[in-house]
Design a protein around this motif. Structure first.
Motif, PDB file in Angstrom:
ATOM      1  N   ALA A 270      38.542  47.585  45.398  1.00  0.00           N
ATOM      2  CA  ALA A 270      38.365  45.957  45.231  1.00  0.00           C
ATOM      3  C   ALA A 270      37.466  45.838  43.861  1.00  0.00           C
ATOM      4  O   ALA A 270      37.360  45.090  43.345  1.00  0.00           O
ATOM      5  CB  ALA A 270      37.543  45.649  46.629  1.00  0.00           C
ATOM      6  N   HIS A 271      36.213  46.676  43.869  1.00  0.00           N
ATOM      7  CA  HIS A 271      35.520  46.924  42.694  1.00  0.00           C
ATOM      8  C   HIS A 271      36.202  46.961  41.318  1.00  0.00           C
ATOM      9  O   HIS A 271      36.065  46.363  40.429  1.00  0.00           O
ATOM     10  CB  HIS A 271      34.447  48.102  42.882  1.00  0.00           C
TER      11      HIS A 271
ATOM     12  N   ARG B 167      39.887  41.742  36.385  1.00  0.00           N
ATOM     13  CA  ARG B 167      40.129  40.189  36.624  1.00  0.00           C
ATOM     14  C   ARG B 167      38.935  39.775  35.750  1.00  0.00           C
ATOM     15  O   ARG B 167      38.678  38.639  35.728  1.00  0.00           O
ATOM     16  CB  ARG B 167      40.116  39.677  37.978  1.00  0.00           C
ATOM     17  N   ARG B 168      38.220  40.477  35.167  1.00  0.00           N
ATOM     18  CA  ARG B 168      36.874  40.035  34.326  1.00  0.00           C
ATOM     19  C   ARG B 168      35.915  39.422  35.132  1.00  0.00           C
ATOM     20  O   ARG B 168      35.256  38.633  34.617  1.00  0.00           O
ATOM     21  CB  ARG B 168      37.258  39.133  33.293  1.00  0.00           C
TER      22      ARG B 168
ATOM     23  N   LYS C  33      31.971  35.135  38.490  1.00  0.00           N
ATOM     24  CA  LYS C  33      32.912  34.748  37.282  1.00  0.00           C
ATOM     25  C   LYS C  33      32.682  33.083  37.161  1.00  0.00           C
ATOM     26  O   LYS C  33      32.157  32.483  37.772  1.00  0.00           O
ATOM     27  CB  LYS C  33      34.379  34.975  37.559  1.00  0.00           C
ATOM     28  N   GLY C  34      32.754  32.875  35.700  1.00  0.00           N
ATOM     29  CA  GLY C  34      32.810  31.365  35.460  1.00  0.00           C
ATOM     30  C   GLY C  34      31.355  30.996  34.662  1.00  0.00           C
ATOM     31  O   GLY C  34      30.854  29.733  34.896  1.00  0.00           O
TER      32      GLY C  34
END
Length: 571
Positions: free
Chosen positions: A165-166, A172-173, A187-188
């Motif tokens: 998962a990590h 996926r950044r 994220k974001g």
């Protein structure tokens, strides 16, 4: 600059930190005494609510500046407006409506908005830097209380699932951290970057306007064809400086107006509409007036010389008149600018002959009020002295004559476009007002032996605005960055994902996924579902079991994120 909510467990433990770096707003005074009230007022001033109110007030305050003539833009137009509205002028002057952008009330709103933005940006930026330096928040104890949740059972090793998962989240950044048997990812950040960029840009925009008002200046000059102009105080018709820009700071340059091209539409519904205005010039910089460079100035296409821009702002006609006295001596000759009064360039002006000499042993001066009509009508009785077209198709000069004292020797300033008739006598001819209509080349013998007037023709003139505004580039850059920041803050979503793989009592591995976004969005559930599908390659779901209270696997063994039934768990 906004309110946010937090999610807590039943025991009061923090489930998720706020997804915004906006400072919290206080609804009541903090503390007691003067210091408490000061802190409360400061928080109100730096809040989103007050900032929006100030921005709205600034927009409203700018409206009078666009509707009422301003001294900083056209002092002559202000005087004309005052003469036409003498009743309300005193009130407007008290309210500083002729100097809106330098008024006390406009400056107060401007400064308050400036302080409000500064008080918001500094702590918000510092807090955001702290968020970037810290690891993503650890997974809450009870992931089922998150708005988006999914789980399944697998026979893969928990440590291997967490490691997978990590790895996938990093791919996926996401900023991911594996600790305590769970993966926390976020994220974001561009959303908050865009938000801060918008505020910084708005701050820069205000700073640019402030800089321009404190270090800018502009002057006006009317130039007739064939004549020149030097950018000095003595040759400018008017000049408006600022605190850090005076006549000593004027750029050294000049130019000669070789000609002017004006083109109008000659047919259709828009007949008479301007299609081209071009001033053809030769200019020099510094003191090298013998080194001329050809150039042109058009509407919205200024000439840039040094730190100044020369704008073309007006155009008209200058009738060329020759006046001779009773002895036949030329006492006045040359072009005189007339000011347009309508779209067809019906122009009015004054010719002042201050060196006429003596008449009947008395020192005498002559004055002429006139109309210049580029395209004169055939029948004046129906239309009056108006032009039918802006181009000089049938030019005509209409004059009335006065004799006496012009008042030019009193030392008091006079408007060159107005005739002071207080010491003048209007000449009569055949018992009526002495008036004449002249075409180019025609002359008029003045009554009572005052001499003659000849209409030799006309020349064109152009009016220019020499502007120095150093803050325009900063303001433009701020506006562009503000738009980019607004796009980022609106279209980028700040979200978090947690993954926890643990060993259940029956020996299987329970994989839990949870997602949280600042605002509810279907995109969060879709993203979590896509991630779950990818994680299935390393942690395939078992077919015969489903975790109670969570979204179990679908027929294709793909977990479907679900929103919990508990409404209190939604952000």
């Amino acid at each position: 600059m906004g309110d946010t909510k937090t999610l807590t467990t039943e025991g009061g433990e923090l489930d998720a930190e706020r997804l915004s770096t906006a400072p919290e707003e206080s609804e009541a005074p903090v503390g007691i005494g003067v210091l408490g009230w000061f802190r409360w007022m400061w928080r109100q001033l730096t809040s989103m609510r007050v900032a929006l109110i100030l921005l709205f007030l600034l927009s409203l305050a700018a409206i009078p500046g666009s509707l009422i003539p301003q001294n900083s833009q056209n002092a002559f137009k202000v005087q004309t407006w005052k003469a036409a509205h003498q009743g309300i002028t005193p009130l407007y002057e008290k309210l500083q409506l002729f100097d809106v952008y330098s008024s006390v009330w406009f400056s107060a709103i401007y400064i308050l908005l400036f302080v409000s933005l500064a008080g918001c940006i500094v702590p918000r930026t510092w807090q955001f830097v702290g968020v970037l330096r810290a690891q993503p928040p650890a997974a809450p104890r009870n992931l089922t209380r998150m708005p988006v949740y999914a789980a399944w059972r697998t026979d893969a090793d928990p440590e291997a699932v967490n490691a997978a998962a990590h790895r996938l989240l990093r791919k996926r950044r996401f900023r991911a951290n594996l600790a305590g048997g769970a993966v926390a990812a976020e994220k974001g950040y561009l959303r908050e970057v865009g938000n801060l960029l918008f505020h910084f840009s708005l701050f820069a925009l205000l700073a640019g306007f402030a800089w321009a008002s404190l270090a800018s200046g502009q002057g006006g000059k009317l130039v007739i064809e064939g004549q020149g102009f030097s950018n000095t105080t003595t040759q400018l018709d008017d000049f408006t400086g600022s605190a850090f820009y005076s006549t000593d700071d004027l750029d050294a340059f000049g130019f000669k107006l070789d000609g002017f091209t004006a083109r109008y539409q000659t047919s259709g519904e828009q007949i008479g509409s301007a299609r081209e205005f071009t001033a053809h010039i030769r200019y020099w910089t510094g003191t090298a007036s013998d080194k001329l460079t050809k150039g042109s100035i058009q509407v919205n296409h200024p000439l840039e010389i040094g730190d100044s821009k020369v704008f073309l702002i007006g155009h008209g006609y200058a009738p060329v008149v020759t006046v001779k006295n009773a002895e036949g001596e030329v006492v006045y000759t040359g072009p005189t600018p007339f000011l347009p009064q309508d779209s067809n360039l019906t122009s009015t002006g004054v010719i002042k002959v201050s060196d006429y000499g003596e008449k009947d042993g008395k020192r005498t001066q002559l004055g002429f009020n006139g109309y210049f009509l580029p395209t004169a009508p055939v029948n004046f009785e129906k239309t009056g002295p108006i032009s039918l077209f802006p181009d000089a198709a049938e030019p005509m000069l209409v004059l009335t004559a006065f004799a006496g004292d012009l008042g030019t020797d009193s030392g008091l300033p006079q408007n060159v476009y107005q005739l002071d008739q207080s010491h003048m006598t209007q000449l009569k001819q055949d018992g009526d007002i002495a008036r004449v209509r002249l075409k180019p080349g025609q002359g008029w013998e003045l009554p009572d032996g005052y001499g003659t007037v000849t209409f030799d023709g006309y020349q064109q003139w152009a009016s220019f605005n020499v502007s120095h505004r150093p803050g325009n580039a900063v303001a433009l850059l701020g506006a562009v960055c503000a738009i980019l920041g607004l796009i980022g803050s609106l279209f980028v979503q700040r979200r978090r994902i947690w993954v926890r793989a643990t060993t259940s009592p029956d020996g299987a591995t329970l994989v839990e996924l949870a997602g949280l976004a600042r605002s509810e969005s279907a995109r969060t559930a879709e993203e979590l579902a896509e991630f779950a599908v990818e994680l299935q390659d390393d942690a395939p779901a078992l077919d015969d079991v489903a975790d109670a209270g969570a979204a179990g696997p679908d027929p294709a063994d793909t977990p479907v994120p679900a929103t919990p039934a508990d409404p209190d768990s939604k952000e």
